[in-house]
Design a protein around this motif. Structure first.
Motif, PDB file in Angstrom:
ATOM      1  N   GLY A  19       4.115  12.071   3.190  1.00 38.26           N
ATOM      2  CA  GLY A  19       3.329  12.528   4.329  1.00 38.26           C
ATOM      3  C   GLY A  19       3.332  11.590   5.519  1.00 38.26           C
ATOM      4  N   VAL A  20       3.770  10.342   5.338  1.00 35.45           N
ATOM      5  CA  VAL A  20       3.765   9.392   6.456  1.00 35.45           C
ATOM      6  C   VAL A  20       5.088   9.366   7.216  1.00 35.45           C
ATOM      7  N   LYS A  21       6.126  10.018   6.679  1.00 33.45           N
ATOM      8  CA  LYS A  21       7.415  10.040   7.380  1.00 33.45           C
ATOM      9  C   LYS A  21       7.243  10.721   8.736  1.00 33.45           C
ATOM     10  N   GLY A  22       7.772  10.104   9.760  1.00 33.71           N
ATOM     11  CA  GLY A  22       7.666  10.631  11.113  1.00 33.71           C
ATOM     12  C   GLY A  22       6.396  10.207  11.832  1.00 33.71           C
ATOM     13  N   SER A  23       5.508   9.511  11.136  1.00 33.43           N
ATOM     14  CA  SER A  23       4.247   9.039  11.729  1.00 33.43           C
ATOM     15  C   SER A  23       4.381   7.595  12.186  1.00 33.43           C
ATOM     16  N   ALA A  24       3.591   7.239  13.169  1.00 35.71           N
ATOM     17  CA  ALA A  24       3.554   5.847  13.639  1.00 35.71           C
ATOM     18  C   ALA A  24       2.603   5.048  12.762  1.00 35.71           C
ATOM     19  N   LEU A  25       3.110   3.972  12.191  1.00 35.23           N
ATOM     20  CA  LEU A  25       2.272   3.030  11.449  1.00 35.23           C
ATOM     21  C   LEU A  25       1.573   2.160  12.486  1.00 35.23           C
ATOM     22  N   GLU A  26       0.297   2.418  12.692  1.00 31.07           N
ATOM     23  CA  GLU A  26      -0.448   1.706  13.729  1.00 31.07           C
ATOM     24  C   GLU A  26      -0.756   0.267  13.330  1.00 31.07           C
ATOM     25  N   ALA A  27      -1.176   0.066  12.061  1.00 31.82           N
ATOM     26  CA  ALA A  27      -1.557  -1.282  11.628  1.00 31.82           C
ATOM     27  C   ALA A  27      -1.496  -1.369  10.111  1.00 31.82           C
ATOM     28  N   ILE A  28      -1.430  -2.605   9.633  1.00 31.91           N
ATOM     29  CA  ILE A  28      -1.464  -2.922   8.215  1.00 31.91           C
ATOM     30  C   ILE A  28      -2.723  -3.752   8.007  1.00 31.91           C
ATOM     31  N   GLY A  29      -3.534  -3.395   7.011  1.00 34.12           N
ATOM     32  CA  GLY A  29      -4.774  -4.131   6.759  1.00 34.12           C
ATOM     33  C   GLY A  29      -4.853  -4.627   5.333  1.00 34.12           C
ATOM     34  N   TYR A  30      -5.365  -5.840   5.164  1.00 35.59           N
ATOM     35  CA  TYR A  30      -5.581  -6.400   3.830  1.00 35.59           C
ATOM     36  C   TYR A  30      -6.477  -7.622   3.934  1.00 35.59           C
ATOM     37  N   VAL A  31      -7.074  -7.988   2.800  1.00 38.10           N
ATOM     38  CA  VAL A  31      -7.827  -9.236   2.721  1.00 38.10           C
ATOM     39  C   VAL A  31      -6.815 -10.290   2.290  1.00 38.10           C
ATOM     40  N   SER A  88     -11.719  -4.782  -2.011  1.00 36.60           N
ATOM     41  CA  SER A  88     -10.936  -5.926  -2.469  1.00 36.60           C
ATOM     42  C   SER A  88     -11.707  -6.707  -3.530  1.00 36.60           C
ATOM     43  N   GLU A  89     -10.969  -7.283  -4.466  1.00 40.52           N
ATOM     44  CA  GLU A  89     -11.592  -8.156  -5.462  1.00 40.52           C
ATOM     45  C   GLU A  89     -11.780  -9.568  -4.913  1.00 40.52           C
ATOM     46  N   LEU A  90     -11.271  -9.823  -3.729  1.00 41.20           N
ATOM     47  CA  LEU A  90     -11.486 -11.109  -3.062  1.00 41.20           C
ATOM     48  C   LEU A  90     -12.579 -10.933  -2.026  1.00 41.20           C
ATOM     49  N   SER A  91     -13.325 -11.994  -1.796  1.00 42.89           N
ATOM     50  CA  SER A  91     -14.282 -11.920  -0.696  1.00 42.89           C
ATOM     51  C   SER A  91     -13.560 -12.325   0.583  1.00 42.89           C
ATOM     52  N   GLY A  92     -13.945 -11.723   1.659  1.00 35.15           N
ATOM     53  CA  GLY A  92     -13.316 -12.046   2.928  1.00 35.15           C
ATOM     54  C   GLY A  92     -13.241 -10.832   3.821  1.00 35.15           C
ATOM     55  N   GLU A  93     -12.813 -11.077   5.022  1.00 37.64           N
ATOM     56  CA  GLU A  93     -12.684 -10.017   6.012  1.00 37.64           C
ATOM     57  C   GLU A  93     -11.275  -9.429   5.981  1.00 37.64           C
ATOM     58  N   GLU A  94     -11.188  -8.184   6.357  1.00 35.71           N
ATOM     59  CA  GLU A  94      -9.878  -7.541   6.454  1.00 35.71           C
ATOM     60  C   GLU A  94      -9.114  -8.110   7.646  1.00 35.71           C
ATOM     61  N   MET A  95      -7.866  -8.461   7.406  1.00 35.50           N
ATOM     62  CA  MET A  95      -6.973  -8.881   8.478  1.00 35.50           C
ATOM     63  C   MET A  95      -6.107  -7.673   8.824  1.00 35.50           C
ATOM     64  N   ARG A  96      -5.985  -7.379  10.115  1.00 38.26           N
ATOM     65  CA  ARG A  96      -5.126  -6.270  10.552  1.00 38.26           C
ATOM     66  C   ARG A  96      -3.960  -6.815  11.350  1.00 38.26           C
ATOM     67  N   VAL A  97      -2.787  -6.304  11.012  1.00 38.84           N
ATOM     68  CA  VAL A  97      -1.569  -6.656  11.729  1.00 38.84           C
ATOM     69  C   VAL A  97      -1.093  -5.393  12.431  1.00 38.84           C
ATOM     70  N   GLU A  98      -1.014  -5.440  13.745  1.00 39.85           N
ATOM     71  CA  GLU A  98      -0.568  -4.280  14.510  1.00 39.85           C
ATOM     72  C   GLU A  98       0.922  -4.057  14.274  1.00 39.85           C
ATOM     73  N   CYS A  99       1.320  -2.785  14.258  1.00 40.56           N
ATOM     74  CA  CYS A  99       2.723  -2.474  14.008  1.00 40.56           C
ATOM     75  C   CYS A  99       3.282  -1.559  15.099  1.00 40.56           C
TER      76      CYS A  99
END
Length: 192
Positions: A19-31, A88-99
């Motif tokens: 379902g993501v083919k042809g879509s713009a990946l705006e950002a990647i998020g993770y702790v 997340s099983e880790l404590s912390g804030e989500e980091m977002r990387v723009e794509c």
């Protein structure tokens, strides 16, 4: 008794990825553990919603005797709902990387192992090692670091070989310590 453990993506998981083919990946998020290294979950943000790639532990009965012999991490795909930091099983804030890149193709590095003891097939497994997104000019992988770790790497590059962890090493058997055990490893790159 032969144990057959099929941990490949379900049809529903494959549909989410397709379902993501042809879509713009705006950002990647993770702790983050460190830059480019996440523990357990990476969220991919698209204009129409989000998809999570999750690495979670599963109890494994390699011998078939009903006892847990080990626990290994396997990938799954989920609809991205809720807060990444809260999940997340880790404590912390989500980091977002723009794509901002459009996904042209989705690939899965799928590994399989047949394990033989005294020449008899005793265990076989198949599982996704990584999910790759091809943007045309470069690729991004979300890759499981090792079979018993929940850590995921987020990497950009040009080829599958440079982006996907070589999990064959984890299945190598020391022939001096266990000459009666032999593993056959195979990797397929599947285009969804």
């Amino acid at each position: 008794m032969m144990i057959d453990m099929d941990m490949r993506f379900s049809n529903e998981e494959i549909e989410l990825l397709c379902g993501v083919k042809g879509s713009a990946l705006e950002a990647i998020g993770y702790v983050p553990i460190t830059s480019g290294l996440a523990f357990g979950r990476v969220r991919l943000y698209f204009g129409g919603g989000a998809v999570d790639i999750v690495s979670s532990m599963h109890d494994i009965d390699y011998s078939g005797d009903g006892e847990v012999d080990d626990d290994d991490a396997f990938l799954s795909i989920e609809q991205g709902l809720g807060s990444v930091a809260a999940l997340s099983e880790l404590s912390g804030e989500e980091m977002r990387v723009e794509c901002g890149k459009v996904v042209k193709r989705v690939l899965v590095a799928q590994d399989s192992v047949d394990s033989y003891e005294d020449g008899k097939l005793t265990f076989k497994t198949a599982y996704p090692q990584a999910v790759l997104f091809d943007f045309g000019d470069q690729m991004m992988s979300i890759d499981k670091q090792a079979c018993n770790w929940m850590m995921l790497t987020v990497k950009f590059g040009k080829s599958v070989d440079e982006l996907v962890y070589d999990s064959e090493k984890g299945w190598e058997v020391n022939s001096e310590g266990s000459p009666e055990i032999r593993n056959e490893f195979k990797r397929e790159i599947l285009e969804l």
